[in-house]
Design a protein around this motif. Structure first.
Motif, PDB file in Angstrom:
ATOM      1  N   ASP A  43      -0.979   1.300   1.728  1.00 14.60           N
ATOM      2  CA  ASP A  43       0.195   0.953   2.427  1.00 14.60           C
ATOM      3  C   ASP A  43       1.008   0.130   1.682  1.00 14.60           C
ATOM      4  OD1 ASP A  43      -0.773   2.404   4.541  1.00 14.60           O
ATOM      5  OD2 ASP A  43      -1.353   0.828   5.943  1.00 14.60           O
ATOM      6  N   GLU A  44       0.433  -1.101   0.802  1.00 12.12           N
ATOM      7  CA  GLU A  44       1.011  -1.954   0.181  1.00 12.12           C
ATOM      8  C   GLU A  44       2.019  -1.273  -0.824  1.00 12.12           C
ATOM      9  OE1 GLU A  44       2.645  -5.753  -0.476  1.00 12.12           O
ATOM     10  OE2 GLU A  44       1.678  -4.944   1.077  1.00 12.12           O
ATOM     11  N   LEU A  45       1.197  -0.349  -1.527  1.00 12.01           N
ATOM     12  CA  LEU A  45       1.634   0.535  -2.733  1.00 12.01           C
ATOM     13  C   LEU A  45       2.752   1.160  -2.200  1.00 12.01           C
ATOM     14  CD1 LEU A  45      -1.462   1.663  -4.655  1.00 12.01           C
ATOM     15  CD2 LEU A  45       0.441  -0.138  -5.263  1.00 12.01           C
ATOM     16  N   THR A  46       2.946   1.947  -1.017  1.00  8.59           N
ATOM     17  CA  THR A  46       3.812   2.743  -0.432  1.00  8.59           C
ATOM     18  C   THR A  46       5.055   1.694  -0.285  1.00  8.59           C
ATOM     19  OG1 THR A  46       2.507   4.183   0.500  1.00  8.59           O
ATOM     20  CG2 THR A  46       4.738   3.982   1.389  1.00  8.59           C
ATOM     21  N   ARG A  47       4.663   0.516   0.175  1.00  5.88           N
ATOM     22  CA  ARG A  47       5.883  -0.619   0.694  1.00  5.88           C
ATOM     23  C   ARG A  47       6.515  -1.076  -0.880  1.00  5.88           C
ATOM     24  NH1 ARG A  47       7.042  -5.962   0.782  1.00  5.88           N
ATOM     25  NH2 ARG A  47       4.943  -6.495  -0.100  1.00  5.88           N
ATOM     26  N   ILE A  48       5.636  -1.235  -1.602  1.00  2.00           N
ATOM     27  CA  ILE A  48       6.226  -1.613  -3.071  1.00  2.00           C
ATOM     28  C   ILE A  48       6.864  -0.557  -3.770  1.00  2.00           C
ATOM     29  CG2 ILE A  48       5.550  -2.396  -5.564  1.00  2.00           C
ATOM     30  CD1 ILE A  48       3.122  -3.866  -4.044  1.00  2.00           C
TER      31      ILE A  48
END
Length: 153
Positions: free
Chosen positions: A75-80
């Protein structure tokens, strides 16, 4: 899993040995000795089974933690990734996103021979807004303008 397989193999070997012993037992004393040995070995295998069951439960819990961490990282990679393609102030695609999309569209034109149109919008005299009213006001103008552009296009 390896421990489970080994435990199963040990149990199979024990049963095979006891089966052969029971087939060749002729006296009551031999039968009682074989029975005691079978009880002892079965207890040992049951203890191994309990230990293995505990380890499997611990492993299952550990895998759930890893899965949750993995989802959080994903999820964090998608957000980044989305942040890397979006202007923080306006929410519009940034230069990097524009260049990627332009490459995709040029490739599509080259493959299919369709026409390509490109529109660029420039806010003339925008520096004067920042100079006269300050950067905070200029940022607000950009936010409002980008909202209008998004609603139109």
């Amino acid at each position: 899993m390896t421990a489970s397989i080994k435990l199963s193999q040990d149990f199979g070997a024990l049963l095979d040995r006891q089966h052969q012993t029971l087939q060749h037992t002729s006296t009551h004393q031999d039968l009682e000795t074989a029975r005691q040995r079978l009880i002892k070995e079965t207890e040992r295998l049951l203890e191994g089974h309990r230990t293995l069951s505990t380890k499997l439960d611990e492993t299952h819990n550990y895998l759930r933690v890893i899965e949750a961490d993995s989802q959080q990282l994903s999820d964090e990679l998608t957000r980044i990734h989305l942040l890397s393609l979006t202007d923080d102030l306006t929410g519009l695609p940034n230069r990097r996103a524009f260049m990627r999309r332009l490459q995709d569209e040029v490739g599509r034109v080259q493959r299919y021979g369709n026409p390509l149109s490109l529109a660029l919008i420039d806010l003339d005299g925008f520096k004067a807004v920042n100079d006269k009213f300050g950067h905070a006001a200029g940022d607000e103008v950009l936010r409002v303008f980008s909202g209008e552009i998004l609603s139109i296009f």
